[in-house]
Design a protein around this motif. Structure first.
Motif: not given
Length: 262
Positions: A70, A73, A88, A139, A197
């Protein structure tokens, strides 16, 4: 005038009216097109093997807690606009390149190669084989609905792979099926699956995990992916098909030019 003739003339008038309406609509649409910017002219795709690396992935703290992808981004969003890949998926591919650089420093895998495979396998977690109702990455990077392939039951054109996960990932207790955005077979996932993740579980349905695990597969098979031999061997380990290799190469090369896969 007979009723039959009246009906015939009536249909004729309706047909003429319909033609007039269509012509008018086409003329109106063409007039609007004069004010529309011309479509983007895509560059010719190089045939180089390996394909180019694409936009440099900026350094982030890949050892930070949580979902490190993330933090990419800001890098992914403008590339997403140009390529049509979702942010994503792009964040996952970029994160996988950075992690692979640390885990397998001699591999030299690029995010564009991972994106090329992601395009051919599931169009980056959006193609699930259904005529209606595709998938998308939510998301948190999970394919929704999950992407599960056909049973590998030895049918024509398919390998026969008995169930290896008790149906945990593919819902099939008789045969294995390819799972997730990068289409891992459960048997392969058990050997190669990695958690990227930060949730403590390697899940083939989650794009960060799937992208890093794909890098694991490619680096384990190909060695140095910056060489033609290494890249070719690596991609063939995913699918032993020359057409598949060319498709991955072309998609990766197109993304390196910051344009959609052609």
């Amino acid at each position: 005038m007979s009723s039959g003739l009246q009906k015939t003339l009536g249909c004729g008038c309706s047909a003429v009216l319909a033609v007039v309406i269509v012509i008018s609509f086409v003329g109106w649409a063409l007039s609007l097109m004069d004010n529309v910017a011309p479509s983007r002219q895509l560059e010719q795709i190089p045939a180089d093997v390996p394909p180019a690396r694409g936009e440099v992935v900026p350094e982030i703290d890949i050892e930070a807690a949580g979902r490190t992808s993330q933090h990419l981004g800001f890098w992914a969003e403008p590339i997403a606009i140009d390529t049509g890949i979702s942010p994503q998926a792009l964040m996952a591919y970029g994160n996988a390149e950075l992690v692979a650089r640390k885990l397998w420093p001699n591999c030299n895998i690029a995010w564009t190669t991972l994106a090329g495979i992601g395009q051919i396998e599931t169009r980056h977690g959006t193609y699930n084989g259904k005529l209606f109702g595709g998938s998308s990455l939510d998301e948190n990077g999970y394919a929704d609905p999950p992407i599960v392939g056909v049973p590998l039951d030895g049918s024509p054109g398919l390998a026969e792979i008995p169930d290896s996960d008790g149906g945990k990932w593919d819902g099939d207790t008789q045969f294995d099926r390819a799972v997730g955005p990068m289409q891992f077979i459960p048997e392969s996932w058990a050997r190669l699956g990695l958690d990227a993740n930060g949730d403590g579980e390697a899940n083939p349905n989650q794009i960060d995990d799937a992208a890093l695990s794909a890098a694991n597969l490619l680096c384990s098979a190909g060695g140095d992916l910056s060489t033609p031999e290494g890249w070719t061997t690596a991609v063939h380990s995913y699918n032993m098909s020359n057409q598949y290799l060319l498709d991955v190469r072309d998609a990766a090369a197109s993304y390196a030019l910051r344009q959609p896969a052609i």
